[in-house]
Motif scaffolding. Structure first.
Motif, short mmCIF file in Angstrom:
data_model
loop_
_atom_site.label_atom_id
_atom_site.label_comp_id
_atom_site.label_asym_id
_atom_site.label_seq_id
_atom_site.Cartn_x
_atom_site.Cartn_y
_atom_site.Cartn_z
N ASP A 238 22.14 9.22 14.34
CA ASP A 238 21.55 10.62 14.54
C ASP A 238 20.41 11.12 14.53
OD1 ASP A 238 24.42 11.43 14.58
OD2 ASP A 238 24.37 12.40 12.65
N VAL A 239 19.62 9.90 13.68
CA VAL A 239 18.10 10.02 13.54
C VAL A 239 17.47 9.28 15.00
CG1 VAL A 239 16.18 9.21 12.37
CG2 VAL A 239 18.34 10.05 11.22
N ILE A 240 18.27 8.27 15.23
CA ILE A 240 17.59 7.60 16.34
C ILE A 240 17.77 8.46 17.84
CG2 ILE A 240 17.97 5.77 18.11
CD1 ILE A 240 18.80 3.81 15.72
N ASP A 241 18.77 9.43 17.84
CA ASP A 241 18.95 10.11 18.95
C ASP A 241 17.70 11.00 19.18
OD1 ASP A 241 20.40 11.90 21.04
OD2 ASP A 241 19.97 13.36 19.65
N LEU A 242 16.93 11.43 18.11
CA LEU A 242 15.89 12.28 18.45
C LEU A 242 14.49 11.37 18.43
CD1 LEU A 242 16.32 14.58 14.90
CD2 LEU A 242 16.74 15.04 17.61
N SER A 243 14.67 9.90 18.52
CA SER A 243 13.58 9.02 18.83
C SER A 243 12.74 9.35 19.89
CB SER A 243 14.08 7.59 18.86
OG SER A 243 13.02 6.78 19.14
N PRO A 244 11.23 9.23 19.65
CA PRO A 244 10.38 9.56 21.11
C PRO A 244 10.34 8.34 21.98
CG PRO A 244 8.93 9.10 18.88
CD PRO A 244 10.48 8.92 18.64
N GLN A 245 11.08 7.28 21.71
CA GLN A 245 10.99 6.06 22.31
C GLN A 245 12.25 5.79 23.36
OE1 GLN A 245 10.02 3.57 18.77
NE2 GLN A 245 7.95 3.63 19.63
N LYS A 251 18.20 6.32 26.06
CA LYS A 251 18.56 7.78 26.06
C LYS A 251 17.19 8.52 26.13
CE LYS A 251 21.57 8.38 22.86
NZ LYS A 251 22.48 8.92 22.04
N VAL A 252 17.35 10.05 26.48
CA VAL A 252 16.31 10.83 26.49
C VAL A 252 16.20 11.38 25.21
CG1 VAL A 252 15.49 13.20 27.21
CG2 VAL A 252 16.52 11.50 28.83
N PRO A 253 15.04 11.39 24.40
CA PRO A 253 15.22 12.02 23.07
C PRO A 253 16.03 13.39 23.03
CG PRO A 253 13.06 11.13 23.91
CD PRO A 253 13.89 11.05 25.04
N GLY A 254 16.77 13.44 21.84
CA GLY A 254 17.61 14.68 21.77
C GLY A 254 18.74 14.67 22.67
N ALA A 316 8.81 20.80 28.57
CA ALA A 316 8.08 20.71 27.47
C ALA A 316 8.42 21.49 26.34
CB ALA A 316 6.59 21.07 27.81
N THR A 317 9.01 22.78 26.38
CA THR A 317 9.63 23.52 25.37
C THR A 317 10.66 22.82 24.79
OG1 THR A 317 8.98 25.51 26.51
CG2 THR A 317 10.87 25.72 24.91
N VAL A 318 11.81 22.21 25.29
CA VAL A 318 12.65 21.37 24.59
C VAL A 318 12.37 20.01 24.11
CG1 VAL A 318 14.98 20.14 25.39
CG2 VAL A 318 14.28 22.47 26.39
N ASP A 319 11.34 19.46 24.60
CA ASP A 319 10.80 18.35 24.07
C ASP A 319 10.16 18.67 22.67
OD1 ASP A 319 11.78 16.85 26.09
OD2 ASP A 319 9.92 16.42 27.03
N GLY A 320 9.35 19.61 22.66
CA GLY A 320 8.73 20.15 21.56
C GLY A 320 9.54 20.56 20.50
N LEU A 321 10.87 21.15 20.77
CA LEU A 321 11.75 21.28 19.76
C LEU A 321 12.54 20.28 19.26
CD1 LEU A 321 13.07 24.76 21.33
CD2 LEU A 321 12.02 24.58 19.07
N VAL A 322 12.59 19.34 20.00
CA VAL A 322 13.24 18.04 19.57
C VAL A 322 12.56 17.28 18.75
CG1 VAL A 322 14.03 15.86 20.25
CG2 VAL A 322 14.79 17.77 21.52
N ALA A 323 11.09 17.38 18.98
CA ALA A 323 10.02 16.95 17.96
C ALA A 323 9.94 17.44 16.71
CB ALA A 323 8.89 16.79 18.72
N GLU A 324 10.17 18.77 16.83
CA GLU A 324 10.15 19.44 15.58
C GLU A 324 10.90 19.37 14.63
OE1 GLU A 324 9.09 23.81 15.08
OE2 GLU A 324 8.63 23.75 17.33
N LEU A 325 12.43 19.16 15.36
CA LEU A 325 13.62 18.51 14.50
C LEU A 325 13.49 17.21 14.08
CD1 LEU A 325 16.42 19.36 13.27
CD2 LEU A 325 17.26 18.67 15.25
N ARG A 326 12.66 16.26 14.79
CA ARG A 326 12.52 15.08 14.27
C ARG A 326 11.64 14.94 12.95
NH1 ARG A 326 11.23 13.21 18.92
NH2 ARG A 326 8.74 13.13 18.78
#
Length: 373
Positions: A238-245, A251-254, A316-326
């Motif tokens: 679940d944590v890795i799903d939000l990974s920026p790598q 997989k795509v982050p998030g 960019a909006t979606v990626d930013g929200l994934v990063a916030e949750l991460r």
């Protein structure tokens, strides 16, 4: 399409990835155990290539697809590891290890259809290549092949396979239906993980004990270890799903978040949102811009709300929200909970004799939670 990938040979590379290397285990007994597991993994890998072949051309290509895409073979490794408490890597242990891994492979085909996942193990998911029907039927074929292997090991093995498969299905069903209105959603989610992930890892660990003729008194603690480490494994995912790598996760982050798949970081965020304004704001933005929304009825008038709902947020909006949750406390709490389950798994090993196997199982638990670092 007929995609194919070279079969990845494992052996010592896999053992090293999970901490079972001479660098970690210094004694001659430790090294002998690591070599035995390496040799066993070679046998399992060769056997898997043979067992997922089918006479039908489509079934053959689709059935080998995810096997050839890679994977660390965590479950068969665990079977081979616990077998060291008995007669070691005997033929029945290898057969059980293959059946467990094929069961896991079959579940991946089904999971990707239900989650509408676009990628698995760094390649397009099976239903992306062949469609939902072929992916589902391929998973069914793999379940059948796993059952055939277990049938060779007798009634006990058949019962173990049936019980595990029942839990896998119930876990998926309960995930799909969701918790009852008066049920704690986090407790419900943990039970889903125990059924969907923990049960199969527990079966892998149990198989090593049962089919190596190890002391039956070790079966219960090994099952408990397997189930708890399975929950920890999925929480780390679940944590890795939000990974920026994505080059590491494939997989795509998030990915799960974007698909609307429930994960503990989202559940923890919902819990925190009840009392924390910033968490409530993040949750609202994730619901609006990331989580999938029901399709609008084309017969409805296009009022302001309908038009707003149809506006697709930018990448960019979606990626930013994934990063916030991460970076949010909800994800840190999930990571802490994963470590807690890993500690409980290690504690369950108290009845296991001190030695190379216990050391390796403890290292295995450490490696599970270190995947997020």
């Amino acid at each position: 399409m007929n995609p194919s990938h070279p079969v990845v040979r494992r052996g010592s590379t896999l053992a090293a990835n999970l901490g079972l290397s001479e660098r970690v285990f210094a004694s001659s007994a430790d090294r002998a155990m690591a070599r035995a597991i390496d040799d066993g993994l070679e046998r399992v890998e060769t056997g898997l290539v043979d067992e997922v072949r089918f006479a039908d051309k489509v079934a053959d290509v689709a059935g080998r697809y995810l096997l050839e895409a890679g994977g660390k073979r965590v479950r068969p490794m665990l079977t081979l590891l616990t077998a060291q408490l008995g007669d070691g890597v005997v033929d029945d242990v290898v057969t059980a290890a293959m059946a467990i891994e094929i069961t896991h492979l079959g579940s991946l085909y089904h999971d990707d259809v239900m989650d509408e996942s676009e990628r698995r193990r760094g390649v397009p998911s099976a239903q992306t290549v062949w469609g939902n029907s072929v992916a589902i039927l391929t998973g069914d074929l793999l379940f059948a092949r796993a059952s055939q292997l277990m049938a060779k090991l007798g009634e006990r093995a058949i019962r173990m396979q049936a019980d595990t498969f029942e839990r896998l299905v119930l876990g998926q069903l309960n995930e799909t239906v969701g918790p009852d209105p008066d049920e704690d959603p986090i407790a419900h989610y943990i039970q889903v993980l125990a059924d969907k992930t923990g049960s199969l890892i527990a079966a892998a660990a149990q198989s090593g004990i049962v089919f190596s003729n190890a002391d039956p008194a070790l079966e219960a603690p090994i099952i408990e270890f397997g189930e708890k480490i399975g929950v920890a494994f999925q929480l780390i995912d679940d944590v890795i799903d939000l990974s920026p790598q994505p080059q590491e996760t494939g997989k795509v982050p998030g990915t799960d978040l974007r698909a609307g798949v429930v994960t503990l970081p989202l559940l923890r965020l919902e819990e925190l949102a009840k009392t924390d304004v910033a968490s409530a704001d993040l949750l609202e933005r994730i619901r609006r811009d990331v989580l999938p929304r029901p399709a609008a009825d084309d017969g409805d008038p296009l009022d302001t709300n309908t038009l707003a709902a149809r506006i697709v947020p930018s990448r960019a909006t979606v990626d930013g929200l994934v990063a916030e949750l991460r970076e949010h406390e909800a994800t840190r709490a999930t990571l802490a909970e994963a470590h807690g389950w890993a500690r409980e798994a290690v504690a369950a090993l108290a009845p296991v004799p001190e030695g190379s196997v216990k050391k390796a199982l403890t290292r295995f638990a450490d490696t599970i939670v270190e995947r997020s670092s």
